[in-house]
Scaffold this active site. Structure first.
Site, PDB file in Angstrom:
ATOM      1  N   TYR A  90      32.976 -25.980  -8.883  1.00  0.00           N
ATOM      2  CA  TYR A  90      33.481 -25.651  -7.695  1.00  0.00           C
ATOM      3  C   TYR A  90      34.275 -26.978  -7.291  1.00  0.00           C
ATOM      4  O   TYR A  90      34.544 -26.629  -6.197  1.00  0.00           O
ATOM      5  CB  TYR A  90      32.026 -25.742  -7.276  1.00  0.00           C
ATOM      6  CG  TYR A  90      31.139 -24.452  -7.223  1.00  0.00           C
ATOM      7  CD1 TYR A  90      31.517 -23.622  -6.502  1.00  0.00           C
ATOM      8  CD2 TYR A  90      29.500 -25.383  -8.555  1.00  0.00           C
ATOM      9  CE1 TYR A  90      30.014 -22.464  -6.707  1.00  0.00           C
ATOM     10  CE2 TYR A  90      28.974 -24.267  -8.278  1.00  0.00           C
ATOM     11  CZ  TYR A  90      29.824 -22.809  -7.686  1.00  0.00           C
ATOM     12  OH  TYR A  90      28.245 -21.616  -8.086  1.00  0.00           O
ATOM     13  N   ASN A 111      31.213 -13.592  -1.602  1.00  0.00           N
ATOM     14  CA  ASN A 111      32.753 -12.794  -2.026  1.00  0.00           C
ATOM     15  C   ASN A 111      31.923 -11.516  -1.909  1.00  0.00           C
ATOM     16  O   ASN A 111      31.085 -11.253  -2.938  1.00  0.00           O
ATOM     17  CB  ASN A 111      32.708 -13.453  -3.505  1.00  0.00           C
ATOM     18  CG  ASN A 111      34.000 -12.708  -3.945  1.00  0.00           C
ATOM     19  OD1 ASN A 111      34.279 -11.627  -3.668  1.00  0.00           O
ATOM     20  ND2 ASN A 111      33.736 -12.469  -5.619  1.00  0.00           N
ATOM     21  N   CYS A 119      34.135 -14.453  -8.986  1.00  0.00           N
ATOM     22  CA  CYS A 119      33.473 -15.909  -8.416  1.00  0.00           C
ATOM     23  C   CYS A 119      32.551 -16.053 -10.013  1.00  0.00           C
ATOM     24  O   CYS A 119      31.865 -17.885  -9.643  1.00  0.00           O
ATOM     25  CB  CYS A 119      32.626 -15.623  -7.237  1.00  0.00           C
ATOM     26  SG  CYS A 119      31.763 -13.979  -7.573  1.00  0.00           S
ATOM     27  N   HIS A 120      32.109 -15.697 -11.052  1.00  0.00           N
ATOM     28  CA  HIS A 120      31.377 -15.889 -12.320  1.00  0.00           C
ATOM     29  C   HIS A 120      32.441 -16.547 -12.679  1.00  0.00           C
ATOM     30  O   HIS A 120      31.066 -17.469 -13.708  1.00  0.00           O
ATOM     31  CB  HIS A 120      31.363 -14.270 -12.823  1.00  0.00           C
ATOM     32  CG  HIS A 120      32.483 -13.759 -13.473  1.00  0.00           C
ATOM     33  ND1 HIS A 120      32.946 -13.182 -12.828  1.00  0.00           N
ATOM     34  CD2 HIS A 120      33.387 -14.209 -14.986  1.00  0.00           C
ATOM     35  CE1 HIS A 120      33.804 -11.956 -13.542  1.00  0.00           C
ATOM     36  NE2 HIS A 120      34.099 -12.875 -14.572  1.00  0.00           N
ATOM     37  N   GLU A 148      33.334 -12.700 -21.042  1.00  0.00           N
ATOM     38  CA  GLU A 148      35.364 -13.083 -21.199  1.00  0.00           C
ATOM     39  C   GLU A 148      34.901 -14.377 -22.459  1.00  0.00           C
ATOM     40  O   GLU A 148      36.443 -13.995 -22.769  1.00  0.00           O
ATOM     41  CB  GLU A 148      35.216 -13.366 -20.156  1.00  0.00           C
ATOM     42  CG  GLU A 148      35.760 -12.385 -18.911  1.00  0.00           C
ATOM     43  CD  GLU A 148      36.068 -13.141 -18.206  1.00  0.00           C
ATOM     44  OE1 GLU A 148      36.367 -14.442 -17.218  1.00  0.00           O
ATOM     45  OE2 GLU A 148      35.825 -12.891 -16.912  1.00  0.00           O
TER      46      GLU A 148
END
Length: 154
Positions: A90, A111, A119-120, A148
């Site tokens: 952040y 979001n 946003c993850h 990912e």
């Protein structure tokens, strides 16, 4: 959403309902809201989301029209620049957009198009997981980051 079409997809993180309006994706929510249309854009979004969860897609190519403040839009554009499998904190994103970390966290929580606007990929200080407002919360965030191949601090 008046005049909107939506389609619900089965995903490894639960049902996702994608909403389109005026030729752009306006929202994705973790719920089964059913289908109200079968537009070419919704079919394209479904194909891309399915490919993402299959590990075959690393970047979405969809017209997006999220509804938010100018600050939210700035944060969401910055989120879209974070590469697949990478994370930021952040604080790092706050520095990039000229804000404070708490404001970035608020924008992430607002979001309306999670997964596609990733946003993850935002973590708390020190690489800790932080929160997540979609799906089953942090459990869903872990699944997306694991998909990912993102490395997390324990």
């Amino acid at each position: 959403m008046t005049g909107a079409a939506r389609l619900t997809l089965a995903t490894p993180t639960g049902p996702l309902t994608v909403t389109e309006r005026d030729g752009a994706i306006r929202g994705i929510v973790w719920t089964d809201e059913g289908a109200t249309g079968n537009t070419p854009l919704l079919r394209r979004a479904a194909e891309q989301i399915d490919a993402y969860f299959a590990g075959e897609l690393r970047a979405f190519d969809l017209p997006l029209a999220p509804n938010g403040t100018e600050f939210h839009l700035t944060v969401w554009r910055a989120l879209c620049r974070i590469p697949y499998g990478e994370t930021r904190t952040y604080g790092e994103l706050a520095t990039e957009v000229g804000a404070i970390a708490r404001a970035v966290g608020t924008a992430c929580g607002a979001n309306p198009i999670p997964v596609v606007i990733p946003c993850h990929r935002i973590l708390a200080a020190g690489g800790r997981t932080g929160g997540f407002s979609g799906g089953r919360g942090v459990e869903t965030k872990f699944k997306l980051l694991g998909l990912e191949g993102a490395v997390l601090a324990l």
